[in-house]
Design an enzyme around this catalytic site. Structure first.
Site, PDB file in Angstrom:
ATOM      1  N   GLN A 190     166.405 122.056  17.430  1.00 11.73           N
ATOM      2  CA  GLN A 190     166.588 123.182  18.266  1.00 11.73           C
ATOM      3  C   GLN A 190     166.994 124.161  17.553  1.00 11.73           C
ATOM      4  O   GLN A 190     166.376 125.547  17.816  1.00 11.73           O
ATOM      5  CB  GLN A 190     167.935 122.889  19.259  1.00 11.73           C
ATOM      6  N   LEU A 191     167.507 124.196  16.407  1.00 12.99           N
ATOM      7  CA  LEU A 191     168.121 125.591  15.723  1.00 12.99           C
ATOM      8  C   LEU A 191     166.976 125.853  14.600  1.00 12.99           C
ATOM      9  O   LEU A 191     166.650 126.883  14.097  1.00 12.99           O
ATOM     10  CB  LEU A 191     169.496 125.602  15.039  1.00 12.99           C
ATOM     11  N   ILE A 238     161.823 114.852   8.761  1.00  4.97           N
ATOM     12  CA  ILE A 238     161.325 113.608   8.482  1.00  4.97           C
ATOM     13  C   ILE A 238     159.984 113.068   9.113  1.00  4.97           C
ATOM     14  O   ILE A 238     159.756 111.920   9.661  1.00  4.97           O
ATOM     15  CB  ILE A 238     162.454 112.255   8.447  1.00  4.97           C
ATOM     16  N   GLY A 279     166.152 119.279   8.634  1.00  9.88           N
ATOM     17  CA  GLY A 279     166.355 119.227  10.021  1.00  9.88           C
ATOM     18  C   GLY A 279     165.708 120.384  10.858  1.00  9.88           C
ATOM     19  O   GLY A 279     165.970 120.754  11.886  1.00  9.88           O
ATOM     20  N   LEU A 310     162.924 121.114  12.268  1.00 13.64           N
ATOM     21  CA  LEU A 310     162.352 120.998  13.646  1.00 13.64           C
ATOM     22  C   LEU A 310     162.938 120.870  14.850  1.00 13.64           C
ATOM     23  O   LEU A 310     162.638 120.588  16.040  1.00 13.64           O
ATOM     24  CB  LEU A 310     160.984 119.790  13.507  1.00 13.64           C
ATOM     25  N   LYS A 366     181.613 115.392  11.489  1.00  8.57           N
ATOM     26  CA  LYS A 366     181.674 116.897  11.500  1.00  8.57           C
ATOM     27  C   LYS A 366     183.037 117.319  10.781  1.00  8.57           C
ATOM     28  O   LYS A 366     183.038 118.214   9.975  1.00  8.57           O
ATOM     29  CB  LYS A 366     181.428 117.668  12.663  1.00  8.57           C
ATOM     30  N   TYR A 397     180.204 111.738  16.121  1.00  7.01           N
ATOM     31  CA  TYR A 397     179.485 112.983  16.042  1.00  7.01           C
ATOM     32  C   TYR A 397     180.831 113.799  15.338  1.00  7.01           C
ATOM     33  O   TYR A 397     180.767 114.607  14.415  1.00  7.01           O
ATOM     34  CB  TYR A 397     179.001 113.481  17.165  1.00  7.01           C
TER      35      TYR A 397
END
Length: 339
Positions: free
Chosen positions: A36-37, A59, A32, A34, A167, A163
């Site tokens: 925000q982090l 992806i 992942g 690309l 988590k 979500y």
């Protein structure tokens, strides 16, 4: 299983744990990447460990040469993950692939696949190949029956969003793989993360980024949360630094595999008042939508005393510094920056 430690081939895969916090240069895969982090963490790790030792993945097709080295990696394809790990000689994985809170609520089945099955695949790959693993958790891992002010590391969770549910599953499965199979799993529960360098990813705290762009472009912002909605927040520089500190800390210092981290708690009204120093004519109207219900089930204040005690976490950005930094990045010609 054999692994490489500073050029030496070692037979016991558990030796990888010495790469965390003892000056090695492990090869890191960021899934992942690309989002925000991902890019921010990749930049910081490449400055420390060398560009070639940090592989970004996502992806979509590689958007530009600046993100390379880059590979296409679908976390739902375990064979492909195995190939990436072996081909690129990966030592540790930072797993950022996830659907965030508001987006996940709109597509529950997809969120279960990406957030739950994707993590299960990643932790299995890490177990098979002797890799260390960091995966962030969230304030969304708590629910309406959790203590909200403050919210400690260990308490009742029971989130009401998909979500948050995924988590909590990630936290528990990661801890299980650590105790059962010796996977060096680590996680931080992040608050809302504020950044000027990338577009928000569909989270409930995204208002705190949207408002800066609205202030510059139109001078008016319609906020989807109530004015008094208090939530933990953090500037992205602190977030990235906390991640690096957590993955580097010697395992002997860790009393837990999952910690809260935070910098401040704020509500939209407080952010608005601080921004008026730079946008005195800014106006805000409050029209809560479905995200308000999510925010009302989350912590108001994070107790991150465990991270501060065990491995020395300390934030750098308070609200005034955060706002000034965001304005400087988004609106560098703002005349009030000179006052």
């Amino acid at each position: 299983v054999t692994v490489r430690v500073e050029g030496v081939v070692v037979g016991d895969m558990r030796i990888l744990s010495i790469l965390w916090g003892q000056g090695g240069a492990p090869r890191t895969l960021i899934t992942g990447g690309l989002g925000q982090l991902g890019r921010g963490l990749a930049k910081a790790l490449r400055e420390r460990n060398g560009r070639e030792n940090v592989i970004l993945s996502d992806i979509i097709k590689c958007p530009d040469d600046n993100v390379k080295p880059y590979v296409y990696a679908d976390t739902l394809d375990t064979k492909q993950l195995d190939t990436v790990v072996v081909t690129h000689d990966i030592d540790r994985v930072v797993h950022f692939s996830a659907l965030l809170s508001a987006v996940a609520e709109q597509n529950v089945h997809r969120a279960l696949q990406v957030n739950a099955v994707g993590f299960q695949n990643i932790v299995d790959v890490c177990s098979r190949h002797g890799l260390a693993l960091f995966c962030p958790s969230t304030i969304g891992a708590f629910g309406p029956t959790s203590p909200r002010n403050p919210t400690p590391d260990v308490t009742i969770q029971r989130p009401r969003t998909i979500y948050g549910v995924t988590k909590v599953y990630m936290e528990l499965l990661g801890e299980y793989y650590h105790h059962k199979f010796g996977v060096d799993f680590r996680s931080l529960r992040f608050p809302g993360v504020i950044s000027a360098d990338s577009a928000p990813g569909g989270g409930t705290t995204d208002y705190a980024v949207h408002i800066f762009h609205a202030a510059k472009e139109s001078g008016h912002y319609k906020c989807f949360l109530r004015e008094d909605t208090l939530l933990p927040m953090m500037y992205i520089t602190d977030c990235i630094r906390s991640t690096i500190e957590m993955i580097d800390v010697p395992k002997e210092k860790l009393k837990s595999r999952v910690y809260n981290v935070a910098a401040m708690s704020l509500n939209p009204g407080q952010l608005f008042e601080e921004m008026k120093k730079y946008y005195p004519h800014l106006t805000v109207e409050y029209e809560p939508d479905s995200r308000q219900q999510i925010a009302d089930s989350w912590p108001e204040v994070f107790d991150d005393s465990g991270a501060r005690r065990d491995w020395g976490w300390s934030h750098d950005y308070d609200l005034p510094r955060l706002v000034r930094t965001m304005v400087t990045k988004i609106d560098p010609n703002n005349s009030y920056l000179k006052t």
